[in-house]
Enzyme design. Structure first.
Site, PDB file in Angstrom:
ATOM      1  NE  ARG A  77      -8.978   2.094  -2.256  1.00 33.82           N
ATOM      2  CZ  ARG A  77      -8.675   0.864  -1.863  1.00 33.82           C
ATOM      3  NH1 ARG A  77      -8.337   0.639  -0.616  1.00 33.82           N
ATOM      4  NH2 ARG A  77      -8.699  -0.139  -2.716  1.00 33.82           N
ATOM      5  CG  HIS A  86       5.986  -2.217   4.500  1.00 34.23           C
ATOM      6  ND1 HIS A  86       4.784  -2.686   3.993  1.00 34.23           N
ATOM      7  CD2 HIS A  86       6.952  -2.733   3.711  1.00 34.23           C
ATOM      8  CE1 HIS A  86       5.033  -3.432   2.929  1.00 34.23           C
ATOM      9  NE2 HIS A  86       6.336  -3.473   2.741  1.00 34.23           N
TER      10      HIS A  86
HETATM   11  C1  GAR Z   1       3.318  -6.567  10.968  1.00 33.37           C
HETATM   12  O1  GAR Z   1       4.427  -7.416  10.807  1.00 33.37           O
HETATM   13  C2  GAR Z   1       3.351  -5.414   9.999  1.00 33.37           C
HETATM   14  O2  GAR Z   1       4.650  -5.039   9.649  1.00 33.37           O
HETATM   15  C3  GAR Z   1       2.615  -5.989   8.828  1.00 33.37           C
HETATM   16  O3  GAR Z   1       1.581  -6.746   9.373  1.00 33.37           O
HETATM   17  C4  GAR Z   1       2.021  -7.291  10.616  1.00 33.37           C
HETATM   18  C5  GAR Z   1       0.941  -7.078  11.645  1.00 33.37           C
HETATM   19  O4  GAR Z   1       1.248  -7.737  12.826  1.00 33.37           O
HETATM   20  N1  GAR Z   1       2.112  -4.936   7.988  1.00 33.37           N
HETATM   21  C6  GAR Z   1       2.027  -5.023   6.656  1.00 33.37           C
HETATM   22  O5  GAR Z   1       2.342  -6.011   6.027  1.00 33.37           O
HETATM   23  C7  GAR Z   1       1.513  -3.763   5.977  1.00 33.37           C
HETATM   24  N2  GAR Z   1       1.593  -3.884   4.567  1.00 33.37           N
HETATM   25  P1  GAR Z   1       0.450  -7.459  14.168  1.00 33.37           P
HETATM   26  O6  GAR Z   1      -1.049  -7.453  13.821  1.00 33.37           O
HETATM   27  O7  GAR Z   1       0.793  -8.618  15.047  1.00 33.37           O
HETATM   28  O8  GAR Z   1       0.905  -6.146  14.732  1.00 33.37           O
END
Ligand code: GAR
Length: 203
Positions: free
Chosen positions: A65, A109
């Site tokens: 990481r 989030h």
């Molecule tokens: C979003 O809904 C974001 O909130 C979530 O992933 C999606 C990405 O959508 N993030 C998480 O779950 C972080 N833990 P996108 O690629 O269409 O922007």
């Protein structure tokens, strides 16, 4: 401010930021780089379509990481970006990133943190029977889904919601909220005091 947007998938939040910047000549953030931890994702295509430089820093190319985090931070620095915007970036960066970019990494989030942290916020909220979910935008600190909250908005959960229907309503809110938060950040309007973030209006 030049920013780097980090994606892992569809990149609809990236698109919302691209569109907000294109619609407003005074938008204070310029996307210098879109970085993904995997090749071939829609988010990279969206960046290319908008003429934004892209880079893949593959998770699998790094020993651990820390090595991955250092490569991501190096790529961001090389692009002359001063801020990082995580937009569906599904890798956890080590604390090194926070040390190199203190209060300069934003994350979105799909829940009202601290409820339903982690990578499965939407199915977790449905399984729990929550009546309210939402969106949180926060600065990244050394703990996952934990840093000072910049903006939150609630999204009600309907009795007949599926993961897809709830995610669609959450995303509609994300696409409004994230460009505004990025603009406030890039314009230097966010004042952080411990866990508390306030938006300082221009004089
Ligand atoms: C979003 O809904 C974001 O909130 C979530 O992933 C999606 C990405 O959508 N993030 C998480 O779950 C972080 N833990 P996108 O690629 O269409 O922007």
């Amino acid at each position: 401010m030049r920013i780097a947007v980090l994606v892992s998938g569809s990149g609809s939040n990236l698109q919302a930021i691209i569109d907000a910047a294109a619609a407003d000549p005074t938008f204070p953030a310029e996307i210098a780089l879109v970085l993904s931890d995997r090749p071939g994702v829609r988010g990279l295509e969206r960046a290319e379509a908008a003429g934004i430089p892209t880079q893949v820093v593959a998770w699998s190319d790094h020993a651990d990481r820390l090595a991955f985090t250092e490569a991501v931070c190096d790529a961001v620095e090389a692009s002359d970006a001063e801020g990082l915007v995580l937009a569906g970036f599904m890798r956890i960066l080590s604390a090194e990133a926070v040390h190199r970019f203190p209060n300069r990494i934003l994350n979105i989030h799909p829940s009202l943190l601290p409820a339903f942290a982690g990578g499965h916020a939407i199915p977790d909220a449905l399984a729990y029977g929550a009546k309210l979910s939402g969106v949180t935008i926060h600065f990244v600190d050394e703990q996952v889904d934990h840093g000072p909250i910049i903006a939150q908005q609630a999204v009600p959960v309907a009795d007949d919601d599926t993961e897809a229907t709830l995610h669609a309503r959450i995303q509609a809110v994300e696409h409004e909220l994230y460009p505004r938060a990025v603009a406030d950040f890039a314009a230097g309007r966010l004042v952080v005091d411990g866990r508390h973030v306030r938006i300082q209006e221009p004089l």
